[in-house]
Design an enzyme around this catalytic site. Sequence first.
Site, short mmCIF file in Angstrom:
data_model
loop_
_atom_site.label_atom_id
_atom_site.label_comp_id
_atom_site.label_asym_id
_atom_site.label_seq_id
_atom_site.Cartn_x
_atom_site.Cartn_y
_atom_site.Cartn_z
N LYS A 53 -41.28 -12.31 17.39
CA LYS A 53 -42.50 -11.50 17.47
C LYS A 53 -43.76 -12.33 17.65
CE LYS A 53 -41.13 -7.14 16.65
NZ LYS A 53 -41.51 -5.98 17.49
N SER B 257 -32.80 -12.82 16.98
CA SER B 257 -34.22 -12.45 17.04
C SER B 257 -35.02 -12.87 15.82
CB SER B 257 -34.36 -10.94 17.25
OG SER B 257 -33.65 -10.24 16.24
#
Length: 327
Positions: free
Chosen positions: A54, A309
């Site tokens: 992110k 991720s």
Amino acid sequence: MPTSLSPAPLVSLSDIRAAHTLIRPHVVRTPLVPFPLENFWLKPESLQPTGAFKLRGAFNAMLSLTPEERARGVVAHSSGNHAQAVAYAAQQLGIPAVVVMPDNAPHLKLDMTRAFGADVVIVGPASEERARRAEELSAERGLTPIPPYDDPRIIAGAGTVGLEILEDLPGTGTILVPVSGGGLISGVAAAVKLQRPGVRVIGVEPELAADAHESVRSGHRVTFSAEQVSRTLADGLRVQHLGDLNWAHVQAYVDDIITVSEAALRRAAREATLRTRLVTEPSGAVTIAAALDHRAALGETGPLVAILSGGNLDPGLLTELLTTGGA
């Protein structure tokens, strides 16, 4: 197969390359790490300063702000990893930040978001509730929204993951991508398909939060309830539906979306830690689970890359996963 039916403006390859140049001084170029199976590699975004991919989109969005917008500050909403990314990027850039988080967010993610200097506002578990509260705060205080996924700057930043995979492993055959609101898979799929259309991009979701899977199967965007998605251990994948722009990218570029069980993602998180020494949260483990459980169905089209991720999980959960695995 992918289709290009949506009139929505999609992120371009030049957008993603520009984002890569812009954020390079602020993020880690994560390596490809071999998993002890033939032709299987991990892209560990858990090695970013905030422990997840992110950070790429957050920096791309916030570096694009005007001086006036920086001075007023930003607002974001997130179940955890985007929250930390916005808080960290804001701290690094000297920008005030307010972050709206759900009351069921992991304590580690809450604590780290506060530690990076953000003002954290707690609401209920529904993703729509935190989005609504972020909109209210933006209007009340003049804060600039930094959306978690439904934004071209966020998508372009996430797409830099795809650029790096193809640069480091040009022969890549298939890339597995976790799916939540769709920011990561939108960017990665655009970066890959606009350069190498033959490389397959496949999204992965938990069975208990499979709204994108159902969307692809039905041909229209499907929404799950907050109660439905909250059942999965993968807290980062509890968004109830894909964003508008993300759905357009999925329709245009994504080959398929598959699902994995809770037991499979638990085993995958354990295996990743024991076999590669990489810590992965359940949300990041879904792609490893897909590779371990569905390798035959995925076929052999060349090297397989699974994007890990994020690696932000509470120590207690890590201990549980390591000691019990899928039991």
